[in-house]
Design an enzyme around this catalytic site. Structure first.
Site, mmCIF file in Angstrom:
data_model
loop_
_atom_site.group_PDB
_atom_site.id
_atom_site.type_symbol
_atom_site.label_atom_id
_atom_site.label_comp_id
_atom_site.label_asym_id
_atom_site.label_seq_id
_atom_site.Cartn_x
_atom_site.Cartn_y
_atom_site.Cartn_z
ATOM 1 N N ASP A 212 28.315 38.950 -40.005
ATOM 2 C CA ASP A 212 28.960 38.552 -40.698
ATOM 3 C C ASP A 212 28.913 36.836 -41.038
ATOM 4 O O ASP A 212 28.412 35.856 -39.898
ATOM 5 C CB ASP A 212 30.997 38.462 -39.632
ATOM 6 C CG ASP A 212 31.932 37.264 -40.366
ATOM 7 O OD1 ASP A 212 32.781 39.083 -41.337
ATOM 8 O OD2 ASP A 212 32.563 36.853 -40.418
ATOM 9 N N GLU B 216 25.456 38.915 -44.335
ATOM 10 C CA GLU B 216 26.838 38.870 -45.066
ATOM 11 C C GLU B 216 26.390 36.890 -45.094
ATOM 12 O O GLU B 216 26.860 36.095 -44.855
ATOM 13 C CB GLU B 216 28.432 38.647 -44.861
ATOM 14 C CG GLU B 216 28.849 38.536 -45.829
ATOM 15 C CD GLU B 216 30.066 37.430 -45.062
ATOM 16 O OE1 GLU B 216 31.364 37.751 -45.998
ATOM 17 O OE2 GLU B 216 30.145 37.413 -44.520
HETATM 18 C C1 NOJ Z 1 33.407 37.311 -43.488
HETATM 19 C C2 NOJ Z 1 34.751 38.220 -43.739
HETATM 20 O O1 NOJ Z 1 34.492 39.693 -44.464
HETATM 21 C C3 NOJ Z 1 35.899 37.578 -43.884
HETATM 22 O O2 NOJ Z 1 36.891 38.989 -44.304
HETATM 23 C C4 NOJ Z 1 36.432 36.853 -42.903
HETATM 24 O O3 NOJ Z 1 37.487 36.340 -42.918
HETATM 25 C C5 NOJ Z 1 35.009 36.268 -42.529
HETATM 26 N N1 NOJ Z 1 33.814 36.529 -42.285
HETATM 27 C C6 NOJ Z 1 35.577 35.301 -40.736
HETATM 28 O O4 NOJ Z 1 34.837 35.589 -40.343
#
Ligand code: NOJ
Length: 556
Positions: A211, A276
């Site tokens: 993340d 991500e």
């Molecule tokens: C990316 C995640 O996919 C999202 O759902 C989240 O709100 C943010 N990162 C913060 O962790």
């Protein structure tokens, strides 16, 4: 195609994202859980994917649906227990499915023991040094330490009340105020998160989705950001909170850990790390997947590309070129839990150069559902032919639309609470799955409870209405995934074909020489297909011609 050390499973894997709150609910409380997922795993084996990625199920107050972790080594009672996780992994592995879990290293929950300790400790203490605490600016420190904004809206800083009752320091949160950012210059943070990786690898996880992978390291001195920053034109690393050089050393270290869990010479035992990272330009993004760093990063540029032939060609060509430059496989994705589902996103007029489609609420223009589904099927048929690894978001195999008319009183996304009504947030793509058309909550559970209300359209698209039905979206996905595997598309080589400016056409040649021609018609009139046996089409052909918003695969 046989696996070799050159083609480990993750290079061409199709990975299905389960959002645990919304997939299957075994205890009927209206929120999905791990035993529910385990019971429904045969759906994924039948679909023909290689792996499942689970969004967070860790102990959490659920202020950001679990992306606010209070205990990295336990399962939230909402979702089950560690034993339930072990059972899920055993069942998945028995079905031939890998299990990828989420790791959230940029921030914890404000209910994490470390953050509670930080609040109870004085400025300058080792407890505070695990997070980003700073004195405020201005008289009495009343102004935030810099001008950074939270991704969810409002300032990225919140002021604390010190244990003695005085107004105190500020802490940084790039997301919600209940998601304090860790300080990654602190070796204790590095060691802790590396230990978390080992914890889940030891329990049988086959990899991690990381993340906010581009956010961990902040620019020295936390300088002000450019308030006019425009993601469309500026490199992400021009901003002091994103894509700083220091992140790469962290991922080199993580790669060493992942590799230490693989059995030498066994390509099936490799563990996957996927970033991500919303990073531009692509030259910066591919740095995350250099040979000694992560295996994959999500290709959000592709997700955001409008359904316009020239832009699709450009997006695919660029992506393949950039990945090839570092020897990494490219990844492809059209939907996830943070964006409007592609069956709805593509139901709007497509604007050249447009990138993001913000969340849609009942007060906004609604998408054309029929057009959106037709294009979504064509876009997926295109995507699943591409060399590399692909991600599928739960429910897209049914053609589920986004719930674009969700009444605001149901919204739970912190984006809505911090930025509504300007940004309605992401709840519309998180509505629970539809399994059985005539069952309570469409088979999500047997009590009929659902943490977000499901629309009637989900009942009509439930798994049981599509299974075995020729032409259904579910059967289209199954066919595509079977042919993709049989014809070695994921590890193939792409060669462009010119069939006109409104057509995206190419051939993919597998390592054993099997060739597949892919033709997508994004124009306004049917087009003729080249010679060859038609293997699959996203819509029936009309008089042998490929209709508008339709994609075909042909042998040869
Ligand atoms: C990316 C995640 O996919 C999202 O759902 C989240 O709100 C943010 N990162 C913060 O962790």
């Amino acid at each position: 195609m046989p696996r070799t050390t050159e083609t480990p499973w993750w290079r061409d894997a199709v990975i299905y994202q389960v959002y645990p709150r919304s997939w299957a609910d075994s205890d009927g409380d209206g929120v999905g859980d791990l035993p529910g997922i385990t019971a429904r795993l045969p759906h994924l084996a039948e679909l023909g994917v290689d792996a499942v990625w689970l969004s967070p199920f860790y102990t959490s107050p659920q202020n950001d649906a679990g992306y606010d972790v209070a205990d990295y080594r336990d399962v939230d009672p909402l979702f089950g227990t560690l034993d339930d996780f072990d059972a899920l992994v055993a069942e998945a592995h028995g079905l031939g499915l890998k299990v990828v879990v989420d790791v959230v290293p940029n921030h914890s929950s404000s209910e994490h023991a470390w953050f509670r300790a930080a609040l109870a400790s004085p400025p300058g203490s080792p407890e505070r040094a695990r997070y980003v605490f700073r004195d405020g600016r201005g008289e009495g420190g009343d102004e935030p330490p810099n001008n950074w904004q939270s991704t969810f809206g409002g300032s990225a800083w919140t002021r604390v009340t010190e244990p003695d009752g005085t107004k105190g320091q500020w802490y940084l949160h790039l997301f919600d105020s209940t998601q304090p950012d860790f300080d990654w210059t602190n070796p204790e943070v590095r060691e802790e998160l590396e230990d978390v990786l080992r914890f889940w690898l030891d329990r049988g996880a086959d990899g991690f989705r990381i993340d906010v992978a581009h956010g961990l390291v902040k620019a020295d001195g936390l300088p002000d950001a450019n308030p006019d920053y425009d993601l469309a034109t500026d490199p992400t690393n021009s901003q002091p909170m994103w894509d700083q050089e220091g992140v790469h050393e962290i991922y080199r270290s993580w790669r060493r850990i992942a590799d230490s869990y693989a059995t030498p010479g066994d390509p099936d035992s490799e563990r996957l790390l996927c970033a991500e990272a919303w990073v531009v330009p692509a030259e910066n993004l591919v740095k995350y997947v250099r040979p000694d760093e992560l295996h994959q990063s999500f290709n959000f540029e592709y997700l955001m590309t409008p359904w316009i032939a020239a832009e699709q060609r450009e997006a695919v060509a660029q992506a393949l070129e950039h990945a090839a430059a570092v020897g990494a496989p490219q990844t492809w994705v059209l939907s996830n839990h943070d964006v409007v589902r592609h069956a709805s996103r593509l139901g709007y007029p497509q604007t050249p150069g447009a990138r993001r489609v913000p969340g849609v609420g009942p007060e906004h223009e609604q998408p054309d559902a029929e057009l959106g589904l037709r294009r979504a099927r064509a876009a997926t048929t295109l995507m699943l032919s591409l060399p590399g690894s692909a991600y599928v978001y739960q429910g897209e195999e049914l053609g589920l639309p986004d719930v674009t008319d969700l009444p605001h009183e149901h919204r739970q996304d912190p984006t809505w609470h911090r930025s509504g009504p300007a940004d309605v947030g992401r709840d519309g793509c998180r509505v629970p799955m539809a399994w059985e058309s005539d069952a309570p909550a469409y088979g999500f559970n047997d009590t009929g409870r659902s943490w977000l209300p499901q629309p009637a359209s989900y009942g009509r698209l439930a798994v049981d209405t599509q299974r075995g039905v020729e032409g259904s979206t579910l059967e289209l996905y199954r066919t595509l995934l079977r042919l993709r595997r049989e014809r070695g598309l994921g590890t193939g080589e792409l060669t462009w074909l010119d069939l006109g400016q409104d057509v995206v056409a190419f051939s993919v040649t597998a390592t054993d020489g099997t060739a597949t021609t892919v033709v997508a018609n994004l124009g306004r009139a049917p087009v003729a297909l080249p010679d060859g046996e038609v293997l699959v089409t996203s819509e029936p052909l009309a008089d042998g011609r490929l209709g508008v918003d339709t994609t075909a695969w042909l042998a040869g």
